[in-house]
Structures are given as C-alpha cells and as structure tokens.
Scaffold this active site. Structure first.
Site, PDB file in Angstrom:
ATOM      1  N   GLY A  45      20.625  53.291 -75.809  1.00  0.00           N
ATOM      2  CA  GLY A  45      21.363  54.537 -75.947  1.00  0.00           C
ATOM      3  C   GLY A  45      22.738  54.251 -76.513  1.00  0.00           C
ATOM      4  O   GLY A  45      23.285  53.161 -76.315  1.00  0.00           O
ATOM      5  N   GLN A  50      31.295  55.790 -79.092  1.00  0.00           N
ATOM      6  CA  GLN A  50      31.221  54.333 -79.104  1.00  0.00           C
ATOM      7  C   GLN A  50      31.359  53.756 -80.510  1.00  0.00           C
ATOM      8  O   GLN A  50      31.528  52.545 -80.667  1.00  0.00           O
ATOM      9  CB  GLN A  50      29.923  53.853 -78.465  1.00  0.00           C
ATOM     10  CG  GLN A  50      29.881  54.108 -76.965  1.00  0.00           C
ATOM     11  CD  GLN A  50      28.592  53.614 -76.368  1.00  0.00           C
ATOM     12  OE1 GLN A  50      27.613  54.357 -76.287  1.00  0.00           O
ATOM     13  NE2 GLN A  50      28.573  52.356 -75.960  1.00  0.00           N
ATOM     14  N   CYS A  89      26.395  48.309 -70.878  1.00  0.00           N
ATOM     15  CA  CYS A  89      26.895  49.185 -71.933  1.00  0.00           C
ATOM     16  C   CYS A  89      27.288  48.352 -73.145  1.00  0.00           C
ATOM     17  O   CYS A  89      27.888  47.277 -73.002  1.00  0.00           O
ATOM     18  CB  CYS A  89      28.098  49.959 -71.405  1.00  0.00           C
ATOM     19  SG  CYS A  89      28.818  51.106 -72.582  1.00  0.00           S
ATOM     20  N   LEU A  90      26.957  48.845 -74.323  1.00  0.00           N
ATOM     21  CA  LEU A  90      27.318  48.145 -75.556  1.00  0.00           C
ATOM     22  C   LEU A  90      28.834  47.978 -75.695  1.00  0.00           C
ATOM     23  O   LEU A  90      29.298  47.037 -76.320  1.00  0.00           O
ATOM     24  CB  LEU A  90      26.770  48.891 -76.773  1.00  0.00           C
ATOM     25  CG  LEU A  90      25.250  48.990 -76.887  1.00  0.00           C
ATOM     26  CD1 LEU A  90      24.859  49.840 -78.101  1.00  0.00           C
ATOM     27  CD2 LEU A  90      24.608  47.620 -76.970  1.00  0.00           C
ATOM     28  N   HIS A 131      24.069  58.455 -68.399  1.00  0.00           N
ATOM     29  CA  HIS A 131      25.024  57.440 -68.874  1.00  0.00           C
ATOM     30  C   HIS A 131      25.675  57.903 -70.181  1.00  0.00           C
ATOM     31  O   HIS A 131      26.900  57.840 -70.330  1.00  0.00           O
ATOM     32  CB  HIS A 131      24.282  56.110 -69.063  1.00  0.00           C
ATOM     33  CG  HIS A 131      25.119  54.992 -69.569  1.00  0.00           C
ATOM     34  ND1 HIS A 131      25.509  53.930 -68.773  1.00  0.00           N
ATOM     35  CD2 HIS A 131      25.640  54.740 -70.801  1.00  0.00           C
ATOM     36  CE1 HIS A 131      26.230  53.086 -69.493  1.00  0.00           C
ATOM     37  NE2 HIS A 131      26.325  53.551 -70.732  1.00  0.00           N
ATOM     38  N   GLU A 132      24.850  58.383 -71.119  1.00  0.00           N
ATOM     39  CA  GLU A 132      25.382  58.792 -72.429  1.00  0.00           C
ATOM     40  C   GLU A 132      26.197  60.081 -72.327  1.00  0.00           C
ATOM     41  O   GLU A 132      27.234  60.217 -72.984  1.00  0.00           O
ATOM     42  CB  GLU A 132      24.254  58.936 -73.457  1.00  0.00           C
ATOM     43  CG  GLU A 132      23.494  57.652 -73.737  1.00  0.00           C
ATOM     44  CD  GLU A 132      24.348  56.443 -74.081  1.00  0.00           C
ATOM     45  OE1 GLU A 132      25.441  56.609 -74.649  1.00  0.00           O
ATOM     46  OE2 GLU A 132      23.917  55.321 -73.767  1.00  0.00           O
ATOM     47  N   HIS A 135      29.566  59.217 -71.276  1.00  0.00           N
ATOM     48  CA  HIS A 135      30.372  58.729 -72.406  1.00  0.00           C
ATOM     49  C   HIS A 135      31.044  59.890 -73.130  1.00  0.00           C
ATOM     50  O   HIS A 135      32.212  59.803 -73.503  1.00  0.00           O
ATOM     51  CB  HIS A 135      29.494  57.982 -73.420  1.00  0.00           C
ATOM     52  CG  HIS A 135      29.417  56.515 -73.216  1.00  0.00           C
ATOM     53  ND1 HIS A 135      30.519  55.694 -73.222  1.00  0.00           N
ATOM     54  CD2 HIS A 135      28.348  55.706 -73.016  1.00  0.00           C
ATOM     55  CE1 HIS A 135      30.145  54.440 -73.021  1.00  0.00           C
ATOM     56  NE2 HIS A 135      28.826  54.423 -72.890  1.00  0.00           N
TER      57      HIS A 135
END
Length: 164
Positions: A45, A50, A89-90, A131-132, A135
């Site tokens: 995701g 991001q 997380c990225l 989660h997204e 963000h």
C-alpha cells in the site's frame, strides 16, 4: 513512473491531505505511478503523501494476484472488532510494531472513473486500508503502535501469535 518515497522525518508525511475535487488524467497518472512505486519498493500500500502529493489518494494490493485497489477520497464509515498485528511502512524503513485496528471496516471512496464505491473489508486488507487512510490524515502507524518489534524478531512474533 517510479517516484521517490518520502522518508521520516519529512514534514509532508504529517500533513493532512486535500480532497480530490476533479478526477482527470493527472489523477489517473498519479494512480499508475503510485502502483508502480509501491511494486518497486515491495509494498502492499502507498498513499500519495508518501511521494509528496498531498491529495487523498492511495493504492493497495495485498497479494500479487489481487486487483489493485485504488481509493480516492476514502472515508471509513464504520469498523467492528479489534485485531493486533505487525505493521511497517515504506516511509519508516526498518521500523515495525504492533498496532490495534478494526477487524472489519466499511469504506466509501471514489474509483478512477469517479464512481462512488462502498466496500467492506476484513483481515489484512482492512488493516491496510486503515493504515493508508491514516496517512491521508497525516497519521503514521508509529503514533498508534502498541509495541515496537525489532526486524529480527518479526518471524518469532508471527509464530507466537499465529492463532490470535
């Protein structure tokens, strides 16, 4: 196109994203770029913030064989149950920890064609959507983290909690 992923402490990751007012070719290109960037970084995701775009857009693909879920202006309508699992997380490389999330959610969003959609998700997909969506509100999983898990302890934690 693969875009550079912002890494904490980049302040843009803590900003609330703006609603998308018009879905157009620029939106479609961003959706495609997000998918390509997510795949290039072995993610499941990614949110537009991001990659430095403060728009309420994210893409999710939990399993390789799954369709890519594209969410524009997503809103979680309600959630039920509770589950605890490890997240990463990225934008926070080598950072992992347990987070409590709803076990099942219903989310409303627009697809790339501008159609208002509603979906109920459970399991890991529900976790990823939450989660997204966090963000897009400027919230990182570390703000909700119950316990930090060192990378070398992830497998051990997963084995111990397999049947939870």
């Amino acid at each position: 196109m693969i875009l550079p992923v912002l890494i904490m402490p980049d302040r843009r990751l803590k900003k609330r994203c703006y609603e998308v007012e018009e879905i157009n070719e620029e939106t479609w290109q961003l959706l495609d770029d997000l998918h390509e960037t997510m795949q290039a970084h072995d993610g499941i995701g990614i949110a537009a913030c991001q990659v430095g775009v403060l728009a309420q857009i994210c893409v999710i693909q939990v399993e390789e064989e799954d369709e890519v879920l594209e969410l524009i202006n997503p809103r979680i309508l309600y959630g039920t149950g509770e589950t605890l699992d490890i997240e990463g997380c990225l934008s926070l490389p080598e950072t992992y920890g347990t987070v409590k999330r709803f076990a099942e959610i219903t989310v409303e969003y627009y697809d790339r064609e501008g159609e208002l959609m509603e979906m109920t998700a459970s399991g890991y997909l529900a976790r990823c959507v939450q989660h997204e969506v966090d963000h897009l509100q400027g919230i990182l999983f570390t703000e909700k983290m119950v316990e930090a898990i060192p990378p070398e302890k992830i497998e051990e934690w997963m084995e111990e909690h397999f049947n939870d």
